[in-house]
Every structure is written in C-alpha cells, then in structure tokens.
Design a protein around this motif. Structure first.
Motif, short mmCIF file in Angstrom:
data_model
loop_
_atom_site.label_atom_id
_atom_site.label_comp_id
_atom_site.label_asym_id
_atom_site.label_seq_id
_atom_site.Cartn_x
_atom_site.Cartn_y
_atom_site.Cartn_z
N GLN A 108 0.85 -1.19 0.00
CA GLN A 108 0.00 0.00 0.00
C GLN A 108 0.88 1.24 0.00
O GLN A 108 1.29 1.71 1.05
CB GLN A 108 -0.92 0.02 1.22
N GLN A 109 1.18 1.69 -1.19
CA GLN A 109 2.02 2.88 -1.36
C GLN A 109 3.32 2.72 -0.58
O GLN A 109 4.17 1.93 -0.94
CB GLN A 109 1.24 4.14 -0.99
N GLU A 110 3.50 3.44 0.53
CA GLU A 110 4.78 3.41 1.25
C GLU A 110 4.74 2.52 2.49
O GLU A 110 5.61 2.62 3.36
CB GLU A 110 5.17 4.84 1.65
N VAL A 111 3.75 1.65 2.54
CA VAL A 111 3.63 0.68 3.63
C VAL A 111 3.45 -0.70 3.02
O VAL A 111 2.70 -0.88 2.06
CB VAL A 111 2.44 1.01 4.55
N ILE A 112 4.16 -1.69 3.58
CA ILE A 112 4.03 -3.06 3.07
C ILE A 112 3.66 -3.99 4.22
O ILE A 112 3.87 -3.67 5.40
CB ILE A 112 5.33 -3.54 2.40
N TYR A 113 3.10 -5.14 3.86
CA TYR A 113 2.73 -6.16 4.84
C TYR A 113 3.58 -7.40 4.57
O TYR A 113 3.71 -7.82 3.42
CB TYR A 113 1.24 -6.51 4.73
N VAL A 114 4.11 -7.96 5.65
CA VAL A 114 5.06 -9.07 5.52
C VAL A 114 4.62 -10.23 6.41
O VAL A 114 4.17 -10.03 7.55
CB VAL A 114 6.49 -8.63 5.93
N LYS A 115 4.78 -11.46 5.89
CA LYS A 115 4.64 -12.65 6.72
C LYS A 115 6.01 -13.24 6.94
O LYS A 115 6.76 -13.49 5.99
CB LYS A 115 3.74 -13.68 6.06
N TRP A 116 6.35 -13.49 8.23
CA TRP A 116 7.64 -14.05 8.59
C TRP A 116 7.54 -15.56 8.70
O TRP A 116 6.44 -16.11 8.86
CB TRP A 116 8.13 -13.43 9.90
N PRO A 117 8.67 -16.27 8.64
CA PRO A 117 8.62 -17.74 8.57
C PRO A 117 8.00 -18.40 9.80
O PRO A 117 7.51 -19.51 9.71
CB PRO A 117 10.10 -18.13 8.40
N SER B 196 2.71 -8.59 9.89
CA SER B 196 2.52 -7.20 10.30
C SER B 196 2.88 -6.26 9.15
O SER B 196 3.38 -6.70 8.11
CB SER B 196 3.38 -6.88 11.53
N ASN B 197 2.61 -4.97 9.36
CA ASN B 197 2.92 -3.98 8.34
C ASN B 197 4.16 -3.18 8.73
O ASN B 197 4.44 -2.99 9.92
CB ASN B 197 1.73 -3.03 8.12
N TYR B 198 4.89 -2.70 7.70
CA TYR B 198 6.16 -2.02 7.93
C TYR B 198 6.34 -0.86 6.97
O TYR B 198 5.77 -0.85 5.88
CB TYR B 198 7.33 -3.01 7.78
N ARG B 199 7.15 0.09 7.39
CA ARG B 199 7.43 1.26 6.55
C ARG B 199 8.40 0.88 5.41
O ARG B 199 9.40 0.22 5.66
CB ARG B 199 8.05 2.37 7.40
N PHE B 200 8.04 1.32 4.23
CA PHE B 200 8.95 1.15 3.09
C PHE B 200 8.90 2.44 2.27
O PHE B 200 8.25 2.52 1.24
CB PHE B 200 8.56 -0.06 2.23
N GLY B 201 9.54 3.48 2.83
CA GLY B 201 9.51 4.81 2.21
C GLY B 201 8.66 5.80 2.97
O GLY B 201 8.77 7.01 2.73
N TYR B 202 7.81 5.32 3.86
CA TYR B 202 6.95 6.23 4.63
C TYR B 202 7.82 7.10 5.53
O TYR B 202 8.62 6.60 6.32
CB TYR B 202 5.96 5.43 5.46
N GLN B 203 7.67 8.42 5.38
CA GLN B 203 8.49 9.39 6.10
C GLN B 203 9.98 9.07 5.96
O GLN B 203 10.77 9.25 6.87
CB GLN B 203 8.09 9.43 7.58
N ASN B 204 10.32 8.55 4.77
CA ASN B 204 11.71 8.24 4.42
C ASN B 204 12.32 7.20 5.36
O ASN B 204 13.54 7.19 5.60
CB ASN B 204 12.57 9.51 4.41
N LYS B 205 11.49 6.29 5.86
CA LYS B 205 11.97 5.22 6.73
C LYS B 205 11.77 3.87 6.03
O LYS B 205 10.77 3.66 5.35
CB LYS B 205 11.20 5.22 8.07
N PHE B 206 12.73 2.97 6.25
CA PHE B 206 12.67 1.65 5.65
C PHE B 206 12.93 0.61 6.74
O PHE B 206 14.07 0.40 7.14
CB PHE B 206 13.70 1.51 4.52
N ASP B 207 11.84 -0.01 7.18
CA ASP B 207 11.98 -1.03 8.22
C ASP B 207 12.57 -2.32 7.67
O ASP B 207 13.12 -3.12 8.43
CB ASP B 207 10.60 -1.35 8.84
N VAL B 208 12.41 -2.56 6.38
CA VAL B 208 12.90 -3.80 5.78
C VAL B 208 13.72 -3.49 4.53
O VAL B 208 13.62 -2.40 3.97
CB VAL B 208 11.74 -4.76 5.41
N ARG B 209 14.47 -4.47 4.10
CA ARG B 209 15.23 -4.36 2.86
C ARG B 209 14.92 -5.56 1.98
O ARG B 209 14.63 -6.66 2.49
CB ARG B 209 16.74 -4.28 3.13
N ILE B 210 14.98 -5.38 0.67
CA ILE B 210 14.69 -6.46 -0.26
C ILE B 210 15.88 -7.40 -0.35
O ILE B 210 17.03 -6.97 -0.36
CB ILE B 210 14.35 -5.88 -1.65
N ARG B 211 15.57 -8.70 -0.45
CA ARG B 211 16.61 -9.70 -0.60
C ARG B 211 16.52 -10.31 -2.00
O ARG B 211 15.44 -10.56 -2.53
CB ARG B 211 16.46 -10.81 0.45
#
Length: 562
Positions: free
Chosen positions: A410-419, A424-439
C-alpha cells in the motif's frame, strides 16, 4: 458463457476481484467523482455504431479534461466477445482517450455482465462524499445500439420491439441490474448506430429510477456534469435546497467558471429538485461481505497454502490468461476451498483450492518460482525481505537473519509474513523510513536461508511419529541410474543433469554448492537457480530439473566427485 444464477455469481465474483485491483491502484486516482463508461463492442456495433460511439466518448472525455480541477476519475469497460476493463479508474485523460482504439467489434452483447462488472468501481464508494445525500459522486454511462444478448440464448439478440415481450425473464433481470447501478448514481444511456433499439433503452429508463436516455449529439453536456455537481455542493454549504434560487445558481456558476450555459443551470436545478438523485446507499450496503477490505488478507484454513506461498496454475485451471502465464503469491483465504492470489502481473483473483463442500478442485499448485521485479518497481507482492536500516520492532521477524514474504503493498507501507507465522505492516519509504530491505531471491545465501527456514517449518509442523524417521535418513545418498548409494560425509558430492541426448553433465561449482547446501538442510526441498539465461527449479525429492520459462524437464543425479 454460463447462464442463470451461476453466471450472476461469476460476474459478482469478477467484480470483487476487480475491486481489489482498483484498490491497489488508488494512487493513480483523483479525488473527484467516479464515471464508468460501458462501451458496446459487439459485432452489431461495427461501422456507424462504433464511429458514433467513439465520437460521443471523446466529446465527453474532452469536456471532462477541460475541467481538470474537478479531478474526475474515469474507468472504461467494453462488452462484446470479451467483457473487460480497457482502463481502470484514473484521471489520466490522455491515456483514457487512447483506450477506445483498442476495441474490436466482435461477438455478442453481454450488457448485463458489463453492468455487474462495473460495480467493482463502486465497492469503496463509501469513502467518497455524499453532500446531504443529494449530490451524486458516481455515474455510469452506457453507449450502445441497444441490442443486448440474452446469456441463456447467446446467439439470439432481443427483438427490436420490446413491446412484444417487455417482461421476459432477461429484460426483467437486466432492468433490475440497471436499477441497482442507478442506486449508486445516475445511469445514462446513449443510443448510437444507424438503427439503435431505442425502445428497449427507453423502456428500461422509464422503469428504473435515475436512468436517462441522452442523444449522442448532445453528449458534451454530459462531460460538464462533475463541474455542475461541484457547484451544487458549494451552494448546499450555505443554504438548503428549497432556499436556493436561480440567481444563486447563476452567481455560483459565474464564480466557478466564465463559461456557463442554460443547460448547466438546468442540471443544477434538477439535482436540487430531486432529493433522491443520490441515495445514501453505497455498494458496501449492497455487498455487505465487502465492508472491510482487510478481511481479504486473512489466513483461515490450515489445509490451504498459507499467505506468502508462491503458486501457479494447476490441474483444474479454467481461468484463461488471468495469471499471464506466470506465478503469483497467496495473499489470503476467502471461503472454504477458495483463496486469493495476486499474480506477478499485478492482478488479484479468487481461486479454488480443495473441497468447498461440494467438489474438490485445484486451480493452483505451489511452486518456488521467485518474484522478479521489473525495472520500474521498487517492491511488490511476493518479494523477499528482511529487517532493514530503520527496523525498530524487536523480534517480530523471529530473528535478524530471517527472511519474510511481502503479501500486500500500500504505497509506502508493506505487509510481511515471517517464517514463524507472524504478520505485520512495515514502513517502506513512509516518512523516508525503511523497516525492511529487499533480498535477492537468486543470491546463494538467501537461497540457503530459505532452505533452512522451510526445513525448520517442516520439522515443526509434521506429526511426531514422522519425525522419528529422520535418523534413518541421516546419511546422504546419491541417485545413479535409479539406485540409492550411501556417500561418506567427507567425500565431495557432484550433482549432474541429463541433456536431451542422454549425457550426464556436471553443474558448475557455484550451482553445485547451492544444491548441496539445500540437500543437507532438507533432502526434499526445491532449489532455485539461474541456468543458461533462465530461472530453473531443481526438485530434489523427484530428482528433476525444470526450466520455468520453457517448462522443459530433465533428470538430475548426485555422484561422488573427483
């Protein structure tokens, strides 16, 4: 095409699927009212009918574009050999103008299906403003020669003289469908062609409240509708409808624009004089199970693929090219035996997986084909991620080395499922913050970590009596001409693949190490590699090597290296 109740259910489901697609495209939409065009692309529209339809369509779009300040959203569907969106809701009028050039007039005229599918544009209309329940925020414009096809008798168009049988089952059903659309906002019929069936269109218009027939030579005023409704909204901020005079309207019109017509004033007066032009009912009232879009992203059944699982078309697939011949990601469970998948092409639909209480069907099978981003994409559903530079969520990811799967963007927020199952949802560009990185799904360390995670999940989930068999499988083995032979741990193993002429070939050292690492973690796992310019899957349990592009399959084996 199916008929009766089954067909209705199909098109309602299609509308839900397209609503999710529209939801993902919200960032491409304006904040104004929504206008949905239904363009008849059936065989009977070829020639003069199509020319008049194109002219009418462009006249309306050009007028809408002249009032860009209204930020009106426009969607375009066609119905003929196919019923589909030519353009999703958008305020990119230049792009919208061009979409009509993709129409080819062929096939029957499933008008009812087009109206049912168009409701997808209104599923979230409750988010739009209804000023005192008077000013409509949505409308539907049908341009047709008025010769719809009865799905039950698909090759037999309805007779030109509706009076012969005005209450046939098909006409009654079509009228009810149009009436439902009119509950959400005005419906306009624009007859075109050398001999349009005006009798049918006028009959439905007279029977269904909120439906109007407009001559194709008078459509320019239709494009001014949003501007006039904006003026009406401004007037209602200060006075009730009964207090507003023609002088008030004229003054407001001139303040809003220097260009005004008598018809503009008539439109506003008509809206003010009809308290029921826009009902307070929304599509959310009509489709109650769609009240909360978040319900789509729910994991309900343990016997179905979990959220984040990669899938592709399976043995019972019957949905044409909805998957664009590629893989997708499970994003939620619908009802028993049905789940939601977002394909890598961006489309989200609902598919059968298991027994729905009546019959067992599998439209999908699980796969290990990675999500590969296109050059213009920063992130997408199906991407692999791990904790990033701005992570502040403790051990939600189950450990800093863990890799999760994106199942919603959703725009600058993403939802992730962990193993370990946490979502949960995390910032990916929201207010220039990146909680996660792409692998990178093709990186050896990522592949090895995924193999470990799958192995751990597998061991934690299988019954205890099956875990007892692990000790008997502790020794590694190879497959040579179908025989299992133990290989000591201190001896290097070499994995090989068989070419089309039957010769065995060694994998490169890099690929061999990937295969071996996954095999040591879980001998039944699948390895994803880049091989000869394509992405391939090595299915260790089956001893198979599959090219994910060509689908060619060959055998593999492991033997003692030199």
């Amino acid at each position: 095409m199916q008929c009766g109740m089954e067909e209705m259910q199909y098109w309602h489901q299609r509308a839900r699927d397209e609503a999710f697609e529209l939801l993902k495209r919200q960032h491409l939409q304006g904040k104004g009212m929504r206008t949905v065009f239904l363009l008849d692309s059936s065989e009977s529209m070829a020639g003069e009918g199509f020319r008049q339809m194109k002219r009418s369509f462009l006249d309306i779009i050009n007028e809408i574009a002249d009032h860009r300040e209204e930020d009106e959203n426009v969607a375009v569907l066609c119905f003929g050999q196919e019923v589909k969106f030519l353009h999703y809701l958008s305020n990119d009028y230049e792009s919208i103008r061009k979409c009509i050039d993709r129409i080819e007039c062929r096939g029957s005229s499933p008008m009812e299906a087009a109206f049912l599918l168009s409701t997808s544009c209104f599923l979230n209309i409750s988010s739009l403003l209804h000023v005192k329940d008077i000013v409509p925020t949505a409308r539907t414009i049908l341009i047709t020669d008025g010769r719809p096809t009865d799905p039950i008798n698909i090759n037999k168009p309805e007779p030109a003289l509706v009076s012969e049988n005005p209450f046939s089952m098909f006409i009654t059903r079509l009228r009810a469908t149009v009436t439902t659309s009119a509950m959400l906002g005005p419906v306009l019929f624009i007859p075109v062609g050398s001999d349009p069936n005006k009798n049918l269109l006028e009959f439905i218009s007279n029977e269904a409240k909120g439906v109007t027939v407009v001559h194709h030579r008078a459509v320019q005023q239709v494009g001014r509708f949003s501007k006039n409704m904006s003026i009406t909204s401004q007037l209602l901020r200060y006075k009730s409808p009964k207090e507003i005079t023609a002088a008030d309207i004229k003054s407001a019109v001139f303040q809003h624009s220097s260009y005004v017509t008598d018809r503009d004033i008539e439109d506003i007066l008509e809206t003010l004089g009809n308290q029921n032009v826009s009902s307070s009912k929304t599509m959310s009232d009509i489709v109650t199970d769609m009240n909360n879009i978040d319900e789509m992203f729910t994991e309900r059944y343990s016997d179905m693929p979990s959220i984040g699982t990669r899938v592709k078309r399976g043995p019972d697939w019957k949905w044409g090219n909805q998957d664009s011949m590629g893989p997708g990601t499970v994003v939620g469970h619908s009802t028993v035996g049905w789940l939601f998948v977002e394909w890598d092409s961006g489309r989200t639909c609902n598919y059968r997986y298991g027994n729905d209480g009546q019959i067992a069907k599998y439209d999908l099978i699980e796969c290990d084909e990675p999500r590969i981003l296109l050059y213009h994409q920063q992130i997408a559903t199906g991407c692999l991620v791990s904790s990033g530079p701005d992570w502040k969520w403790d051990d939600q990811d189950g450990g800093e080395e863990n890799i999760g799967t994106v199942y919603r963007v959703q725009q600058e927020v993403i939802y992730v499922k962990w193993p370990h199952g946490v979502r949960s949802n995390y910032r990916f560009g929201y207010q220039n913050k990146f909680d996660v990185r792409i692998r990178d799904p093709l990186n050896p360390s990522v592949i090895e970590r995924l193999c470990f995670q799958r192995s751990t999940e597998f061991k934690n989930s299988i019954p205890c009596e099956q875990n007892q068999n692990e000790s008997s499988q502790a020794s590694m083995s190879n497959t040579i001409e179908g025989h299992e032979t133990a290989i000591p741990e201190n001896v290097r193993r070499q994995w090989q693949w068989r070419d089309p002429v039957g010769r065995w070939n060694n994998y490169s050292d890099e690929i061999n190490e990937k295969i071996e690492a996954c095999y040591r973690r879980n001998r039944d796992s699948t390895v994803v590699i880049q091989f000869k310019g394509h992405i391939h899957r090595i299915i260790l349990q089956q001893r198979k090597h599959v090219d994910t592009i060509t689908k060619l399959t060959t055998d593999i084996r492991v033997c003692t290296g030199n």
